[in-house]
Design a protein around this motif. Structure first.
Motif, PDB file in Angstrom:
ATOM      1  N   PHE A  18       0.848  -1.188   0.000  1.00  0.00           N
ATOM      2  CA  PHE A  18       0.000   0.000   0.000  1.00  0.00           C
ATOM      3  C   PHE A  18       0.888   1.243   0.000  1.00  0.00           C
ATOM      4  N   LEU A  30      -7.755   3.910   1.549  1.00  0.00           N
ATOM      5  CA  LEU A  30      -6.719   2.982   2.002  1.00  0.00           C
ATOM      6  C   LEU A  30      -7.291   1.995   3.011  1.00  0.00           C
ATOM      7  N   SER A  33      -9.467  -0.562   1.589  1.00  0.00           N
ATOM      8  CA  SER A  33      -8.656  -1.573   0.909  1.00  0.00           C
ATOM      9  C   SER A  33      -8.063  -2.559   1.910  1.00  0.00           C
ATOM     10  N   ILE A  34      -7.558  -2.043   3.016  1.00  0.00           N
ATOM     11  CA  ILE A  34      -6.983  -2.911   4.040  1.00  0.00           C
ATOM     12  C   ILE A  34      -8.041  -3.841   4.610  1.00  0.00           C
ATOM     13  N   THR A 272      -0.841  -3.137  -4.847  1.00  0.00           N
ATOM     14  CA  THR A 272      -2.291  -2.927  -4.878  1.00  0.00           C
ATOM     15  C   THR A 272      -2.709  -1.558  -5.394  1.00  0.00           C
ATOM     16  N   ASN A 274      -3.560   0.694  -3.576  1.00  0.00           N
ATOM     17  CA  ASN A 274      -4.669   1.012  -2.668  1.00  0.00           C
ATOM     18  C   ASN A 274      -6.033   0.768  -3.306  1.00  0.00           C
TER      19      ASN A 274
END
Length: 307
Positions: A18, A30, A33-34, A272, A274
């Motif tokens: 990221f 972010l 996404s996590i 990724t 993000n």
């Protein structure tokens, strides 16, 4: 937020990269996404680190939040750019005090931009070889370093490039993560070169899902990664068709990883950007499964009630 799934039976292990957010909206993206990718139980997640104090501070804040709010194992990127040895060492100690045990040690790109000449500070670490040694002098960290299947653009030849990787390993690097690539034969030849040179640490393929073919092609040109013609043909005519482009990207990336798995590779590092949905789709195709956050707790409560 916690990871609640058991190990995957796909035979594939993943890690995710990221970048720290620049705005509140980007921070929200972010963390979405996590949250989306955490249930896949990555081996670790890395957070990039750029030149400049504000960028470095955002990286530190992101790492600290990951440690505080998730069960993920964070790896902090670290570069030599625009900092003295003392400044870098202090950053390392701050990360260690926060709980970080894994670093991705990089020289970093020139502040003038990717592809421009890099000029080290006289009082700083000159390159990743020295940076790895500096990290090991502070503590026995896990250290990942960069590797370049098509060689670093600044290396005169492959022998020089492989020698640089060997020096990183000799100084204490424990894993190499590659620049992204799209021809698996290129990666396999690179690994063979490294093994012949006495480099036996894991060399993890860096995988770049293609969110935007035009942008990835432009970036590849700047960092020395080639774009095969057959791949360009797959995205031809899809500039304004995001949905189809996403389907093609997921299929292409999964195809690449599955071929590498057949060749004997099992660890993969995803860049990724993000953007979790495409990466999640690819991982699903690969056989990685994850429960929704809280599912394990609910299951445990149900079992306890039944008992």
């Amino acid at each position: 937020m916690s990871q609640t799934t058991g190990p995957s039976n796909s035979g594939i292990d993943v890690s995710f990269e990221f970048f720290p957010p620049k705005t509140e909206k980007m921070e929200q993206n972010l963390w979405r996404s996590i949250e989306r990718l955490a249930p896949l139980q990555p081996k670790f997640v890395s957070v990039t680190y750029g030149a400049g104090g504000s960028t470095r501070e955002r990286t530190h804040q992101t790492i600290a939040r990951i440690l505080k709010e998730t069960d993920l194992v964070p790896a902090a990127h670290l570069t030599c750019v625009d900092a003295s040895r003392e400044e870098v060492d202090e950053v390392v100690r701050q990360y260690r005090d926060t709980g970080v045990k894994h670093f991705v040690a990089l020289r970093g790109d020139s502040q003038s931009g990717v592809g421009e000449a890099y000029i080290p500070r006289a009082d700083g670490y000159r390159n990743a070889v020295e940076l790895v040694a500096g990290l090991k002098a502070i503590d026995d960290f896990e250290i990942s370093v960069a590797a370049y299947p098509e060689k670093h653009p600044e290396s005169s030849d492959f022998a020089t490039d492989i020698d640089l990787l060997k020096r990183k390993v000799d100084n204490g690097a424990t894993r190499a993560i590659t620049q992204f690539f799209f021809e698996n034969d290129v990666f396999e030849r690179y690994v063979e070169r490294a093994r012949r040179a006495g480099i036996y640490i894991p060399i993890v393929p860096g995988i770049a899902p293609i969110h935007d073919f035009t942008k990835i092609a432009r970036f590849a040109g700047a960092c020395g990664a080639s774009i095969p013609s057959w791949m360009a043909e797959r995205f031809e005519g899809l500039e304004e068709d995001e949905m189809t482009r996403s389907h093609v990207a997921a299929a292409l990336c999964a195809e690449q990883v599955l071929d590498l798995k057949q060749r004997g590779f099992s660890d993969f590092h995803f860049y990724t950007m993000n953007r979790a949905d495409l990466v999640y789709s690819i991982c699903h195709i690969l056989g990685l499964r994850g429960r929704k956050p809280g599912a394990a707790d609910a299951e445990a409560e149900s079992s306890a009630a039944a008992a």
